[in-house]
Motif scaffolding. Structure first.
Motif, PDB file in Angstrom:
ATOM      1  N   ASN A 274       0.840  -1.195   0.000  1.00 39.14           N
ATOM      2  CA  ASN A 274       0.000   0.000   0.000  1.00 39.14           C
ATOM      3  C   ASN A 274       0.877   1.248   0.000  1.00 39.14           C
ATOM      4  O   ASN A 274       1.790   1.381   0.805  1.00 39.14           O
ATOM      5  N   VAL A 275       0.603   2.134  -0.952  1.00 39.36           N
ATOM      6  CA  VAL A 275       1.399   3.336  -1.173  1.00 39.36           C
ATOM      7  C   VAL A 275       0.536   4.557  -0.915  1.00 39.36           C
ATOM      8  O   VAL A 275      -0.454   4.805  -1.621  1.00 39.36           O
ATOM      9  N   ASN A 276       0.886   5.323   0.134  1.00 43.27           N
ATOM     10  CA  ASN A 276       0.136   6.527   0.513  1.00 43.27           C
ATOM     11  C   ASN A 276      -1.349   6.259   0.728  1.00 43.27           C
ATOM     12  O   ASN A 276      -2.186   7.158   0.591  1.00 43.27           O
ATOM     13  N   ILE A 277      -1.690   5.033   1.047  1.00 43.89           N
ATOM     14  CA  ILE A 277      -3.035   4.646   1.478  1.00 43.89           C
ATOM     15  C   ILE A 277      -2.852   3.906   2.791  1.00 43.89           C
ATOM     16  O   ILE A 277      -2.086   2.946   2.865  1.00 43.89           O
ATOM     17  N   TRP A 278      -3.557   4.347   3.830  1.00 44.86           N
ATOM     18  CA  TRP A 278      -3.264   3.862   5.173  1.00 44.86           C
ATOM     19  C   TRP A 278      -4.415   3.066   5.767  1.00 44.86           C
ATOM     20  O   TRP A 278      -5.536   3.083   5.244  1.00 44.86           O
ATOM     21  N   ASP A 279      -4.119   2.375   6.833  1.00 46.27           N
ATOM     22  CA  ASP A 279      -5.088   1.567   7.586  1.00 46.27           C
ATOM     23  C   ASP A 279      -5.664   0.433   6.751  1.00 46.27           C
ATOM     24  O   ASP A 279      -6.817   0.024   6.939  1.00 46.27           O
ATOM     25  N   VAL A 280      -4.852  -0.096   5.836  1.00 44.79           N
ATOM     26  CA  VAL A 280      -5.309  -1.227   5.013  1.00 44.79           C
ATOM     27  C   VAL A 280      -4.354  -2.417   5.108  1.00 44.79           C
ATOM     28  O   VAL A 280      -4.686  -3.499   4.610  1.00 44.79           O
ATOM     29  N   ASN A 281      -3.208  -2.238   5.742  1.00 44.25           N
ATOM     30  CA  ASN A 281      -2.207  -3.304   5.684  1.00 44.25           C
ATOM     31  C   ASN A 281      -2.664  -4.576   6.385  1.00 44.25           C
ATOM     32  O   ASN A 281      -2.341  -5.681   5.934  1.00 44.25           O
ATOM     33  N   GLU A 282      -3.427  -4.446   7.448  1.00 41.07           N
ATOM     34  CA  GLU A 282      -3.926  -5.653   8.115  1.00 41.07           C
ATOM     35  C   GLU A 282      -4.831  -6.450   7.191  1.00 41.07           C
ATOM     36  O   GLU A 282      -4.797  -7.688   7.174  1.00 41.07           O
ATOM     37  N   GLU A 283      -5.660  -5.749   6.410  1.00 41.29           N
ATOM     38  CA  GLU A 283      -6.519  -6.430   5.445  1.00 41.29           C
ATOM     39  C   GLU A 283      -5.682  -7.092   4.353  1.00 41.29           C
ATOM     40  O   GLU A 283      -5.963  -8.223   3.927  1.00 41.29           O
ATOM     41  N   VAL A 284      -4.643  -6.388   3.901  1.00 41.08           N
ATOM     42  CA  VAL A 284      -3.759  -6.959   2.881  1.00 41.08           C
ATOM     43  C   VAL A 284      -3.104  -8.233   3.416  1.00 41.08           C
ATOM     44  O   VAL A 284      -3.064  -9.264   2.731  1.00 41.08           O
TER      45      VAL A 284
END
Length: 419
Positions: free
Chosen positions: A379-389
């Motif tokens: 994720n690039v300059n998009i936050w609060d998604v890494n756990e979903e990834v």
């Protein structure tokens, strides 16, 4: 483990700090001794190429715990001491011929060292590597002066982060790399091209497809000549006032190898960090740990591995049965770009790239899909998604690539139909 037992940790990085923290949290009440080669408390390294090097954070940010914490938790940190050898049969570590310390369980968390440049000019002044706090402090001081011709050899994560820091202080920065684009071997040509565009937009000179055969020097202050240029394989000389080599790292396995432990690109361990010697564990950058997903051993040098493996091996040292199954994770901050990456680079190398968002605007999520399953995500300059990834990667679910690329489709619906 009883209160009469002793755990010895060799290493002064984040792995050591998290291991002793988890050891106490798991209820171990025995003696804990930490030997760190550097004359400071155990510390973490990401700020050395990020916030501290950029001048935005003080050096104190690198320490997970202060002296009072170690005292409160009865952990004997012996800084500035180099362990000379270990004897797995006798369960001892030797500091000198007269100073031998016994252990019931031992953790090797000796980390890695920068790969050295071994060609002509390596000993010139203002030739640097970046691994320890003093390295970063010297570079930060030099960068702050500005108006220097800084040449970074190596277009990997350390090299690019240092280049961004140097450029932020107004230096003239050139990055030399062997691939077609920076980070090509790590994240592929499309995402590597995004980082190339980022650096060029911020005034960094990229010289890709080049190798370095030596360094040139001229008489400076003091007795050692100072670097004045980098000699490319073509014979061209790139003028320089300061050169930083970021050409990889090698695991610090000398202690383990001399003790007869199984070593193969790191200290080889099972999923619970047990080495080939009884009661000896290894974790962090130095450990090559069995990875069930890949079906072979894997050595990871990034911050998250030190963080997570340290916590898990601490529980193992306390006597718990553990199994390490964290997927690799790392992050970077360069100029106005922040990024998180999770997954398996070796699987991503032969995977199909699927992008959700705007790659050109550097605001997107990239997925690497192999046989219908996501094996890595960034994720690039998009936050609060890494756990979903990470959850999508762990699920090993077959995904719809069109849905994966569609920002209107919630990420939470893409792993086995979860919501």
């Amino acid at each position: 483990m009883t209160s009469r037992e002793r755990v010895v940790v060799v290493g002064g990085g984040l792995t050591a700090a998290r291991a002793v923290e988890a050891l106490r949290e798991s209820g171990f009440d025995g003696e804990v001794v930490v030997f760190g080669e550097e004359p400071r408390l155990p510390y973490e390294r990401p700020p050395l190429s990020k916030a501290y090097l950029q001048g935005t954070d003080a050096a104190s940010v690198v320490y997970p715990h202060d002296t009072a914490w170690y005292r409160e938790h009865r952990i004997d940190v012996r800084s500035g001491i180099r362990v000379r050898s270990i004897d797995p049969a006798a369960h001892t570590v030797s500091i000198s011929d007269a100073d031998v310390v016994g252990y019931d369980r031992l953790l090797l968390a000796t980390g890695a060292s920068p790969r050295a440049f071994a060609e002509q000019g390596a000993s010139l002044r203002e030739v640097h590597t970046l691994r320890r706090l003093p390295d970063s402090a010297r570079l930060r001081t030099a960068f702050r002066e500005g108006r220097k011709r800084v040449v970074v050899v190596g277009a990997g994560w350390i090299g690019l982060e240092a280049a961004a820091a140097a450029r932020g202080f107004g230096n003239d920065v050139t990055v030399l790399g062997r691939g077609d684009v920076p980070l090509e071997s790590a994240i592929g040509p499309e995402l590597g091209g995004m980082f190339a565009d980022l650096h060029e937009a911020n005034g960094v000179h990229l010289r890709m497809g080049t190798g370095v055969s030596g360094l040139q020097g001229g008489r400076g202050s003091g007795t050692r000549e100072q670097v004045t240029g980098v000699v490319l394989d073509s014979g061209e000389v790139v003028e320089a006032d300061l050169v930083l080599f970021g050409i990889g790292a090698t695991p610090n396995v000398d202690l383990a190898a001399s003790a007869g432990l199984h070593v193969d690109d790191g200290v080889v361990t099972d999923e619970g960090f047990r080495t080939s010697a009884a009661d000896v564990f290894a974790a962090g950058d130095v450990a090559s740990t069995w990875n069930a997903r890949l079906g072979h051993h894997l050595r990871v040098e990034h911050w998250a591995n030190a963080e997570h493996s340290g916590r898990v091996v601490g529980r193992a040292l306390a006597g718990e049965s553990v199994r390490y199954d964290e997927s690799p994770y790392f992050y970077t901050d360069q100029f106005d770009l922040g990024m998180e990456y999770s997954g398996y680079g070796e699987l991503a190398a032969s995977a199909r790239l699927v992008v959700r968002g705007d790659l050109a605007a550097r605001e997107c999520i990239a997925f690497w899909v192999l046989d219908g399953r996501v094996v890595a995500g960034m994720n690039v300059n998009i936050w609060d998604v890494n756990e979903e990834v990470q959850r999508i990667i762990r699920s090993e679910s077959v995904v719809d690539e069109a849905a994966l690329a569609d920002p209107a489709v919630p990420l939470g619906t893409l792993a086995g139909g979860a919501t």
